[in-house]
Scaffold this motif. Structure first.
Motif, PDB file in Angstrom:
ATOM      1  N   GLY A  13       0.815  -1.213   0.000  1.00  0.00           N
ATOM      2  CA  GLY A  13       0.000   0.000   0.000  1.00  0.00           C
ATOM      3  C   GLY A  13       0.851   1.267   0.000  1.00  0.00           C
ATOM      4  N   GLU A  14       0.207   2.401   0.195  1.00  0.00           N
ATOM      5  CA  GLU A  14       0.855   3.704  -0.061  1.00  0.00           C
ATOM      6  C   GLU A  14       1.740   4.230   1.062  1.00  0.00           C
ATOM      7  OE1 GLU A  14      -2.372   6.305  -0.913  1.00  0.00           O
ATOM      8  OE2 GLU A  14      -2.496   5.668  -3.007  1.00  0.00           O
ATOM      9  N   ASP A  15       1.463   3.844   2.304  1.00  0.00           N
ATOM     10  CA  ASP A  15       2.276   4.354   3.415  1.00  0.00           C
ATOM     11  C   ASP A  15       3.325   3.290   3.731  1.00  0.00           C
ATOM     12  OD1 ASP A  15       0.835   6.815   3.818  1.00  0.00           O
ATOM     13  OD2 ASP A  15      -0.819   5.554   4.525  1.00  0.00           O
ATOM     14  N   ILE A  16       4.578   3.618   3.441  1.00  0.00           N
ATOM     15  CA  ILE A  16       5.603   2.562   3.407  1.00  0.00           C
ATOM     16  C   ILE A  16       6.772   2.860   4.346  1.00  0.00           C
ATOM     17  CG2 ILE A  16       7.132   1.223   1.912  1.00  0.00           C
ATOM     18  CD1 ILE A  16       5.423   2.120  -0.489  1.00  0.00           C
ATOM     19  N   MET A  17       7.103   1.881   5.158  1.00  0.00           N
ATOM     20  CA  MET A  17       8.274   1.962   6.025  1.00  0.00           C
ATOM     21  C   MET A  17       9.351   1.000   5.520  1.00  0.00           C
ATOM     22  SD  MET A  17       7.724   3.907   8.837  1.00  0.00           S
ATOM     23  CE  MET A  17       8.834   3.210  10.063  1.00  0.00           C
ATOM     24  N   ALA A  18      10.600   1.460   5.506  1.00  0.00           N
ATOM     25  CA  ALA A  18      11.742   0.567   5.275  1.00  0.00           C
ATOM     26  C   ALA A  18      12.140   0.064   6.656  1.00  0.00           C
ATOM     27  CB  ALA A  18      12.890   1.344   4.634  1.00  0.00           C
ATOM     28  N   MET A  19      11.947  -1.222   6.914  1.00  0.00           N
ATOM     29  CA  MET A  19      12.129  -1.750   8.272  1.00  0.00           C
ATOM     30  C   MET A  19      13.475  -2.415   8.499  1.00  0.00           C
ATOM     31  SD  MET A  19       9.546  -0.783   9.897  1.00  0.00           S
ATOM     32  CE  MET A  19       9.607  -1.702  11.435  1.00  0.00           C
ATOM     33  N   HIS A  20      14.020  -2.990   7.432  1.00  0.00           N
ATOM     34  CA  HIS A  20      15.264  -3.721   7.650  1.00  0.00           C
ATOM     35  C   HIS A  20      16.106  -3.694   6.388  1.00  0.00           C
ATOM     36  CE1 HIS A  20      17.830  -7.345   8.211  1.00  0.00           C
ATOM     37  NE2 HIS A  20      18.042  -6.680   9.308  1.00  0.00           N
ATOM     38  N   THR A  21      17.368  -3.304   6.541  1.00  0.00           N
ATOM     39  CA  THR A  21      18.213  -3.087   5.372  1.00  0.00           C
ATOM     40  C   THR A  21      19.484  -3.942   5.459  1.00  0.00           C
ATOM     41  OG1 THR A  21      19.245  -1.206   6.519  1.00  0.00           O
ATOM     42  CG2 THR A  21      17.373  -0.717   5.109  1.00  0.00           C
ATOM     43  N   MET A  22      19.869  -4.508   4.335  1.00  0.00           N
ATOM     44  CA  MET A  22      21.054  -5.379   4.321  1.00  0.00           C
ATOM     45  C   MET A  22      21.788  -5.279   2.985  1.00  0.00           C
ATOM     46  SD  MET A  22      19.973  -9.092   5.871  1.00  0.00           S
ATOM     47  CE  MET A  22      18.497  -9.328   4.910  1.00  0.00           C
ATOM     48  N   LEU A  23      23.082  -5.439   3.027  1.00  0.00           N
ATOM     49  CA  LEU A  23      23.838  -5.689   1.806  1.00  0.00           C
ATOM     50  C   LEU A  23      24.623  -6.965   2.083  1.00  0.00           C
ATOM     51  CD1 LEU A  23      25.717  -3.165  -0.443  1.00  0.00           C
ATOM     52  CD2 LEU A  23      26.601  -5.459  -0.024  1.00  0.00           C
ATOM     53  N   ILE A  24      24.355  -7.977   1.272  1.00  0.00           N
ATOM     54  CA  ILE A  24      24.940  -9.291   1.522  1.00  0.00           C
ATOM     55  C   ILE A  24      26.093  -9.501   0.549  1.00  0.00           C
ATOM     56  CG2 ILE A  24      24.443 -11.761   1.781  1.00  0.00           C
ATOM     57  CD1 ILE A  24      21.359 -10.000   1.470  1.00  0.00           C
ATOM     58  N   ASN A  25      27.235  -9.862   1.088  1.00  0.00           N
ATOM     59  CA  ASN A  25      28.481  -9.998   0.328  1.00  0.00           C
ATOM     60  C   ASN A  25      28.974 -11.429   0.506  1.00  0.00           C
ATOM     61  OD1 ASN A  25      30.798  -8.743  -1.061  1.00  0.00           O
ATOM     62  ND2 ASN A  25      31.909  -8.955   0.885  1.00  0.00           N
ATOM     63  N   LYS A  26      28.192 -12.369  -0.010  1.00  0.00           N
ATOM     64  CA  LYS A  26      28.469 -13.787   0.262  1.00  0.00           C
ATOM     65  C   LYS A  26      29.885 -14.149  -0.170  1.00  0.00           C
ATOM     66  CE  LYS A  26      25.185 -17.024  -0.654  1.00  0.00           C
ATOM     67  NZ  LYS A  26      24.843 -17.826   0.533  1.00  0.00           N
ATOM     68  N   PRO A  27      30.728 -14.542   0.772  1.00  0.00           N
ATOM     69  CA  PRO A  27      32.139 -14.787   0.446  1.00  0.00           C
ATOM     70  C   PRO A  27      32.336 -16.140  -0.235  1.00  0.00           C
ATOM     71  CG  PRO A  27      31.740 -15.268   2.756  1.00  0.00           C
ATOM     72  CD  PRO A  27      30.421 -14.802   2.191  1.00  0.00           C
ATOM     73  N   PRO A  28      33.481 -16.297  -0.907  1.00  0.00           N
ATOM     74  CA  PRO A  28      33.825 -17.622  -1.421  1.00  0.00           C
ATOM     75  C   PRO A  28      33.825 -18.566  -0.217  1.00  0.00           C
ATOM     76  CG  PRO A  28      35.436 -15.971  -2.122  1.00  0.00           C
ATOM     77  CD  PRO A  28      34.551 -15.301  -1.130  1.00  0.00           C
ATOM     78  N   ASP A  29      33.269 -19.731  -0.364  1.00  0.00           N
ATOM     79  CA  ASP A  29      33.173 -20.602   0.805  1.00  0.00           C
ATOM     80  C   ASP A  29      34.568 -21.007   1.272  1.00  0.00           C
ATOM     81  OD1 ASP A  29      30.749 -22.139   2.239  1.00  0.00           O
ATOM     82  OD2 ASP A  29      32.584 -23.353   2.323  1.00  0.00           O
ATOM     83  N   ALA A  30      34.756 -20.903   2.593  1.00  0.00           N
ATOM     84  CA  ALA A  30      36.084 -21.197   3.154  1.00  0.00           C
ATOM     85  C   ALA A  30      36.316 -22.697   3.326  1.00  0.00           C
ATOM     86  CB  ALA A  30      36.253 -20.472   4.485  1.00  0.00           C
ATOM     87  N   GLY A  31      35.376 -23.513   2.823  1.00  0.00           N
ATOM     88  CA  GLY A  31      35.562 -24.967   2.868  1.00  0.00           C
ATOM     89  C   GLY A  31      34.665 -25.655   3.876  1.00  0.00           C
ATOM     90  N   LYS A  32      33.938 -24.880   4.649  1.00  0.00           N
ATOM     91  CA  LYS A  32      33.072 -25.479   5.661  1.00  0.00           C
ATOM     92  C   LYS A  32      31.586 -25.268   5.386  1.00  0.00           C
ATOM     93  CE  LYS A  32      36.274 -25.847   9.363  1.00  0.00           C
ATOM     94  NZ  LYS A  32      36.605 -25.580  10.759  1.00  0.00           N
ATOM     95  N   LYS A  33      31.266 -24.788   4.209  1.00  0.00           N
ATOM     96  CA  LYS A  33      29.883 -24.552   3.788  1.00  0.00           C
ATOM     97  C   LYS A  33      29.174 -23.497   4.631  1.00  0.00           C
ATOM     98  CE  LYS A  33      29.235 -29.209   1.935  1.00  0.00           C
ATOM     99  NZ  LYS A  33      28.439 -30.428   1.996  1.00  0.00           N
ATOM    100  N   THR A  34      29.965 -22.662   5.319  1.00  0.00           N
ATOM    101  CA  THR A  34      29.341 -21.630   6.157  1.00  0.00           C
ATOM    102  C   THR A  34      28.788 -20.472   5.334  1.00  0.00           C
ATOM    103  OG1 THR A  34      31.516 -20.650   6.433  1.00  0.00           O
ATOM    104  CG2 THR A  34      30.731 -22.074   8.215  1.00  0.00           C
ATOM    105  N   SER A  35      29.092 -20.441   4.040  1.00  0.00           N
ATOM    106  CA  SER A  35      28.541 -19.365   3.211  1.00  0.00           C
ATOM    107  C   SER A  35      27.080 -19.633   2.849  1.00  0.00           C
ATOM    108  CB  SER A  35      29.384 -19.168   1.938  1.00  0.00           C
ATOM    109  OG  SER A  35      29.290 -20.312   1.101  1.00  0.00           O
TER     110      SER A  35
END
Ligand SMILES: CCCCCCCCCCCCCCCCC(=O)SCCNC(=O)CCNC(=O)[C@H](O)C(C)(C)COP(=O)(O)OP(=O)(O)OC[C@H]1O[C@@H](n2cnc3c(N)ncnc32)[C@H](O)[C@@H]1OP(=O)(O)O
Ligand SMILES: Nc1ncnc2c1ncn2[C@@H]1O[C@H](COP(=O)(O)OP(=O)(O)OP(=O)(O)O)[C@@H](O)[C@H]1O
Ligand SMILES: O=C(O)CCC(=O)C(=O)O
Ligand SMILES: [Fe+2]
Ligand SMILES: [Mg+2]
Length: 335
Positions: A145-167
């Motif tokens: 709708g017309e009344d809009i709040m930005a509630m949560h902001t992120m910039l995700i920089n998914k790294p090359p996986d370090a070998g443990k699948k933590t990415s």
């Protein structure tokens, strides 16, 4: 349709869809219920932007991809702003920088190699411009709708996986993190900042899961470790079809906060970047998550707020959201 009817519909579209109907009596005194949503569309508003096919797709699947929505020039500017943050040339108030759990305690490197995600960039004017882009907001309006709040902001920089699948990011529903409702008046915009494929860990969605309920979330039992707050859905049907959303730079997906989604590991040597904002109708209201499945995340946020800002019990979970939320269109009502 008359202007009055248009206005009525606009008002109804702000409400919980289960309430978005009017009751009237017919001539024999029976109560009839009539909704003003054409075709009983529940999740999208009627306007001239989304085609009927796009609306039906979102209704059925819980997401819609808009190709080439954000310009390359804007994305390059966001990238520049992110790099300045990583080099510590600027440090916007309230910004949370997260390093991947696999490298969190290794030597400090002052560039993007250490950074998995930044969160709460609302005080960075350049990055926050993303949340106010008219081309993005016009779509957001179709959902909230017309009344809009930005509630949560992120910039995700998914790294090359370090070998443990933590990415990887485990499958989850974003609503788990949000103490506000109604659920259908929340939407995430997520824009690919470069070509994103299965190789570098694209978004993976389980179409249609937005019609379900909020599920219990907890840390998945992954051998290599899991990033802080990366809760996953406890039980989901492993046979549900998964869709890998491969996207080009500037493509933007809008998705419902109950849609189960995650992202796979980054098997390339590059840092996979996306920028996102969760929007909500300013008419949403806060809820108390005590005695719900969201209690565990409330407690984690409380601990972070305490450690980071010295906050005490006097600050409620919902206050941490009210402080970070920003109006981007219309009037700030109840969030
Ligand atoms: C005003 C209140 C703000 C509160 C924040 C609210 C967050 C709300 C999240 C809403 C998300 C909604 C949208 C849905 C999105 C789903 C998600 O993406 S969930 C993931 C988002 N969550 C986060 O990004 C978590 C926030 N990050 C942090 O709190 C911090 O970055 C940190 C992980 C606590 C690290 O703090 P930092 O100060 O940078 O690091 P250190 O001092 O070096 O380490 C402290 C401690 O933490 C361990 N650690 C570091 N990195 C990680 C990691 N990635 N995963 C797990 N653990 C990590 C580190 O080892 C240290 O531990 P120790 O035992 O003290 O040695
Ligand atoms: N064991 C698991 N438990 C919970 N979620 C998982 C598990 N393994 C993977 N996932 C998550 O499921 C989603 C989809 O994973 P999937 O393996 O289908 O895709 P991918 O890893 O991106 O692609 P590929 O398998 O081709 O590398 C990702 O969000 C990932 O984090
Ligand atoms: O890997 C991604 O970019 C998705 C992250 C995500 O779903 C989230 O942070 O809520
Ligand atoms: Fe998410
Ligand atoms: Mg996989």
């Amino acid at each position: 349709m008359s202007r009055a009817a248009d206005r009525l519909k606009a008002v109804l579209n702000h409400l919980d869809p289960s309430l978005a109907c009017v009751r009237a009596s017919n001539t024999s005194g029976q109560t009839i219920t009539h909704t003003y949503q054409p075709h009983n569309l529940r999740y999208t508003n009627d306007n001239d932007l989304l085609s009927l096919d796009q609306r039906l797709f979102y209704e059925k699947n819980g997401f819609v991809v808009i190709k080439n929505l954000v310009s390359k020039e804007d994305i390059d500017r966001f990238r520049g702003a992110f790099e300045r943050i990583c080099r510590r040339e600027v440090s916007p108030p309230g910004l949370l920088v997260m390093r991947d759990v696999a490298i969190a305690n290794s030597e400090f490197v002052p560039d993007q190699k250490a950074v998995t995600k930044i969160q709460d960039y609302q005080e960075d004017p350049e990055l926050f411009r993303y949340c106010t882009l008219p081309e993005v907001l016009q779509y957001v309006e179709c959902f909230v709708g017309e009344d809009i709040m930005a509630m949560h902001t992120m910039l995700i920089n998914k790294p090359p996986d370090a070998g443990k699948k933590t990415s990887r990011h485990p499958l989850h529903q974003d609503l788990h993190y949000f103490p506000f409702r109604p659920v259908d008046k929340i939407v995430c915009a997520w824009t690919a900042m470069e070509r994103i494929t299965r190789q570098n860990g694209c978004l993976v969605v389980l179409p249609g899961t937005h019609t379900g309920t909020l599920k219990e979330h907890d840390y998945p039992e992954w051998e290599g470790g899991v990033n802080k707050m990366y809760h996953g859905v406890r039980d989901f049907d492993p046979d549900l079809p998964r869709v890998h959303l491969e996207m080009e730079k500037g493509d933007t997906v809008f998705f419902h906060p109950l849609l189960i989604h995650g992202s796979g590991m980054n098997q390339t040597t590059g840092f996979r970047k996306a920028i996102s904002c969760h929007y909500a109708s300013a008419h949403c209201f806060y809820i108390d998550v005590k005695d719900t499945t969201q209690e565990n995340i409330e407690e984690e946020v409380r601990q972070i707020a305490e450690r980071k800002y010295g906050m005490t019990d006097a600050i409620r979970f919902q206050d941490t959201w009210a402080l970070r939320g920003r109006l981007v269109k219309g009037e700030r009502v109840s969030l």
